[in-house]
Write a protein that holds these residues in place. Structure first.
Motif, mmCIF file in Angstrom:
data_model
loop_
_atom_site.group_PDB
_atom_site.id
_atom_site.type_symbol
_atom_site.label_atom_id
_atom_site.label_comp_id
_atom_site.label_asym_id
_atom_site.label_seq_id
_atom_site.Cartn_x
_atom_site.Cartn_y
_atom_site.Cartn_z
ATOM 1 N N TYR A 1 0.862 -1.183 0.000
ATOM 2 C CA TYR A 1 0.000 0.000 0.000
ATOM 3 C C TYR A 1 0.899 1.235 0.000
ATOM 4 O O TYR A 1 2.046 1.183 0.450
ATOM 5 C CB TYR A 1 -0.861 -0.040 1.271
ATOM 6 N N ILE B 1 -12.428 -7.761 -2.086
ATOM 7 C CA ILE B 1 -11.287 -7.135 -2.772
ATOM 8 C C ILE B 1 -10.822 -5.945 -1.934
ATOM 9 O O ILE B 1 -11.639 -5.110 -1.539
ATOM 10 C CB ILE B 1 -11.701 -6.678 -4.187
ATOM 11 N N GLY B 2 -9.507 -5.891 -1.636
ATOM 12 C CA GLY B 2 -8.959 -4.769 -0.856
ATOM 13 C C GLY B 2 -9.371 -4.847 0.600
ATOM 14 O O GLY B 2 -9.909 -3.888 1.145
ATOM 15 N N CYS B 3 -9.056 -5.963 1.263
ATOM 16 C CA CYS B 3 -9.520 -6.161 2.647
ATOM 17 C C CYS B 3 -8.870 -5.193 3.625
ATOM 18 O O CYS B 3 -9.426 -4.924 4.688
ATOM 19 C CB CYS B 3 -9.266 -7.603 3.096
ATOM 20 N N ARG C 1 -11.624 -4.471 8.218
ATOM 21 C CA ARG C 1 -12.778 -3.792 8.821
ATOM 22 C C ARG C 1 -14.115 -4.366 8.334
ATOM 23 O O ARG C 1 -15.052 -4.474 9.106
ATOM 24 C CB ARG C 1 -12.693 -2.299 8.495
ATOM 25 N N ASP D 1 -6.154 -8.926 -1.057
ATOM 26 C CA ASP D 1 -5.589 -7.574 -1.108
ATOM 27 C C ASP D 1 -4.289 -7.681 -1.919
ATOM 28 O O ASP D 1 -3.661 -8.739 -1.924
ATOM 29 C CB ASP D 1 -5.266 -7.047 0.305
ATOM 30 N N PRO D 2 -3.864 -6.597 -2.591
ATOM 31 C CA PRO D 2 -2.555 -6.659 -3.249
ATOM 32 C C PRO D 2 -1.410 -6.636 -2.224
ATOM 33 O O PRO D 2 -0.303 -7.074 -2.513
ATOM 34 C CB PRO D 2 -2.499 -5.385 -4.105
ATOM 35 N N LEU E 1 -4.348 -10.374 -4.558
ATOM 36 C CA LEU E 1 -5.099 -10.070 -5.793
ATOM 37 C C LEU E 1 -5.168 -8.576 -6.020
ATOM 38 O O LEU E 1 -5.575 -7.812 -5.136
ATOM 39 C CB LEU E 1 -6.530 -10.643 -5.703
ATOM 40 N N ALA F 1 -7.109 -5.865 -8.291
ATOM 41 C CA ALA F 1 -8.389 -5.854 -9.016
ATOM 42 C C ALA F 1 -8.198 -5.741 -10.524
ATOM 43 O O ALA F 1 -9.085 -6.125 -11.288
ATOM 44 C CB ALA F 1 -9.253 -4.706 -8.512
ATOM 45 N N ASP F 2 -7.063 -5.230 -10.965
ATOM 46 C CA ASP F 2 -6.815 -5.139 -12.402
ATOM 47 C C ASP F 2 -6.693 -6.526 -13.042
ATOM 48 O O ASP F 2 -6.748 -6.654 -14.267
ATOM 49 C CB ASP F 2 -5.529 -4.335 -12.685
ATOM 50 N N ARG G 1 -14.928 -2.376 0.587
ATOM 51 C CA ARG G 1 -15.170 -1.172 1.375
ATOM 52 C C ARG G 1 -14.026 -0.204 1.117
ATOM 53 O O ARG G 1 -12.863 -0.552 1.322
ATOM 54 C CB ARG G 1 -15.246 -1.510 2.871
ATOM 55 N N HIS H 1 -9.623 3.194 -5.633
ATOM 56 C CA HIS H 1 -8.187 2.893 -5.802
ATOM 57 C C HIS H 1 -7.909 2.155 -7.112
ATOM 58 O O HIS H 1 -6.761 1.922 -7.459
ATOM 59 C CB HIS H 1 -7.700 2.000 -4.658
ATOM 60 N N ILE H 2 -8.962 1.708 -7.779
ATOM 61 C CA ILE H 2 -8.784 0.838 -8.944
ATOM 62 C C ILE H 2 -8.697 1.674 -10.213
ATOM 63 O O ILE H 2 -9.555 2.529 -10.464
ATOM 64 C CB ILE H 2 -9.953 -0.182 -8.997
HETATM 65 C C1 LIG Z 1 -8.710 2.716 1.816
HETATM 66 S S1 LIG Z 1 -8.138 1.081 1.935
HETATM 67 C C2 LIG Z 1 -9.592 0.236 2.527
HETATM 68 C C3 LIG Z 1 -9.240 -0.987 3.302
HETATM 69 C C4 LIG Z 1 -10.437 -1.736 3.910
HETATM 70 N N1 LIG Z 1 -11.293 -2.278 2.882
HETATM 71 C C5 LIG Z 1 -11.225 -0.837 4.847
HETATM 72 O O1 LIG Z 1 -12.408 -0.606 4.607
HETATM 73 O O2 LIG Z 1 -10.642 -0.354 5.835
HETATM 74 C C6 LIG Z 1 -8.013 0.579 0.254
HETATM 75 C C7 LIG Z 1 -7.643 -0.879 0.077
HETATM 76 O O3 LIG Z 1 -7.655 -1.172 -1.331
HETATM 77 C C8 LIG Z 1 -6.509 -1.926 -1.649
HETATM 78 N N2 LIG Z 1 -6.207 -1.681 -3.068
HETATM 79 C C9 LIG Z 1 -5.596 -0.600 -3.621
HETATM 80 N N3 LIG Z 1 -5.491 -0.748 -4.947
HETATM 81 C C10 LIG Z 1 -6.067 -1.940 -5.245
HETATM 82 C C11 LIG Z 1 -6.251 -2.667 -6.449
HETATM 83 N N4 LIG Z 1 -5.832 -2.196 -7.631
HETATM 84 N N5 LIG Z 1 -6.850 -3.881 -6.381
HETATM 85 C C12 LIG Z 1 -7.282 -4.382 -5.199
HETATM 86 N N6 LIG Z 1 -7.149 -3.734 -4.027
HETATM 87 C C13 LIG Z 1 -6.540 -2.532 -4.057
HETATM 88 C C14 LIG Z 1 -5.440 -1.426 -0.700
HETATM 89 O O4 LIG Z 1 -4.355 -2.321 -0.555
HETATM 90 C C15 LIG Z 1 -6.261 -1.235 0.575
HETATM 91 O O5 LIG Z 1 -6.339 -2.405 1.307
#
Ligand SMILES: C[S@@+](CC[C@H](N)C(=O)[O-])C[C@H]1O[C@@H](n2cnc3c(N)ncnc32)[C@H](O)[C@@H]1O
Length: 329
Positions: free
Chosen positions: A31, A73-75, A79, A97-98, A125, A127-128, A144, A149-150
């Motif tokens: 991140y 996706i993006g855990c 939370r 999560d990546p 993973l 998301a791309d 969430r 971010h994607i």
């Molecule tokens: C703002 S954080 C939110 C984390 C968690 N879901 C929450 O609600 O607290 C954004 C999350 O998206 C993930 N993320 C960023 N780019 C991403 C991508 N291209 N594909 C998948 N996840 C991604 C980050 O690693 C991070 O865990």
């Protein structure tokens, strides 16, 4: 002839490469900000079930078929994951999560038990890379605060539609809505002149905090620049996302200013007023310092009261919300 599409979740998972105990669907990518400090910055505790519990109630209210596996996706720090793992009715939950550090932090939430109702799996993973997932595999794709971010939103929505089972859902919470963010930035434009008119000498660091906020919102609004290296990228319009979903067979229900946890007991909406959201955003997301926030609270009362009064009896202005897409059968 043998099909190249795995027939079920178990055989698909068994076919995937593994590294460090995780399934490897993408290369690991950290991140942009310190993962360990993420919860502290946002003033939250990930090990609370409300977000995932509320999402599961929402799926029930909207008649989503939850018989198949769920994908998050993006855990991040878990939370949404924590309560989803305890309440998801389907048999399997793939947590992704990546960032390996985020996956490890989320995995730790369950080391003391965490009482999952479903089998947990973990994968790196991005998301791309979603288009490599098997078609018609998942009943739920949950996120969430991740869509913004994607990089390629349309490709992402198309890939979700492909890998969802008919009757399944793509549920996204805590996403930034364009109209509300532009309104927050417009209100912030009047902070410096209001404080100066009240005789406040603006410190250089306050001018910088205000400029960073304006520049950030301007950046999020732009669609004519390459955002590949930026962590946070976009703002969304519910109408536009609804049209996009419809192109790929996803029907949108947008819940303005709602959060997943609004649907968990005690069923109280988290969003209170424009001013509360605005001040929290400046504090936790834009890291405005305490003395500047105190001055804003004291001298910007009339601007914030105007906005809060306009929306006293209905939800608004829309700053965030839940996007619940359902794949039509
Ligand atoms: C703002 S954080 C939110 C984390 C968690 N879901 C929450 O609600 O607290 C954004 C999350 O998206 C993930 N993320 C960023 N780019 C991403 C991508 N291209 N594909 C998948 N996840 C991604 C980050 O690693 C991070 O865990």
């Amino acid at each position: 002839m043998k099909s190249s599409v795995p027939e079920n979740f178990e055989s698909w998972v068994a076919s995937l490469p593994k590294s460090k105990g995780w399934l490897q669907l993408s290369p690991e990518r950290p991140y942009a900000h310190a993962e360990d400090g993420y919860d502290a910055q946002y003033g939250v505790n990930a090990a609370e079930p409300e977000e995932g519990q509320g999402l599961c109630s929402l799926l029930q209210i909207h008649g989503v078929d939850t018989q198949g596996p769920a994908l998050e996706i993006g855990c991040g720090t878990g939370r949404l994951t924590y309560g989803l793992a305890q309440n998801y009715p389907g048999p399997d939950f793939l947590i992704t999560d990546p960032s390996g550090t985020f996956l490890r932090l989320t995995q730790r939430l369950f080391e003391g038990g965490g009482d999952p109702s479903t089998r947990l799996h973990y994968a790196v993973l991005n998301a791309d890379d979603l288009s490599q997932l098997p078609p018609d595999m998942f009943s739920l794709i949950a996120m969430r605060s991740t869509l913004h971010h994607i990089l390629k939103v349309e490709e992402f929505i198309a890939a979700c539609a492909r890998t969802l089972r008919p009757g399944g859902s793509l549920a996204m919470g805590a996403e930034p809505v364009e109209s509300g963010y532009i309104l927050m930035a417009a209100v912030a434009q009047s902070i410096a002149p209001t404080l100066q008119a009240a005789g406040v000498d603006l410190r250089p660091e306050w001018k910088k905090q205000l400029k960073d906020f304006a520049d950030t919102v301007k950046f999020y609004c732009r669609r004519d620049i390459d955002k590949a290296t930026a962590e946070d990228k976009h703002l969304f319009s519910p109408t536009e996302l609804g049209d996009l979903g419809a192109q790929y067979g996803l029907r949108l229900k947008f819940l303005p200013n709602a959060t997943f946890s609004d649907y968990a007991p005690p069923l109280l909406p988290e969003f209170e007023t424009f001013s509360v959201f605005f001040l929290n955003y400046l504090q936790y997301c834009m890291l405005f310092d305490a003395p500047l926030l105190k001055l804003i609270r004291r001298h910007m009362k009339s601007q914030m009261k105007f906005l809060d009064d306009c929306y006293r009896s209905h939800v608004g202005p829309t700053i965030t919300g839940v996007f619940l897409f359902k794949k039509t059968a």
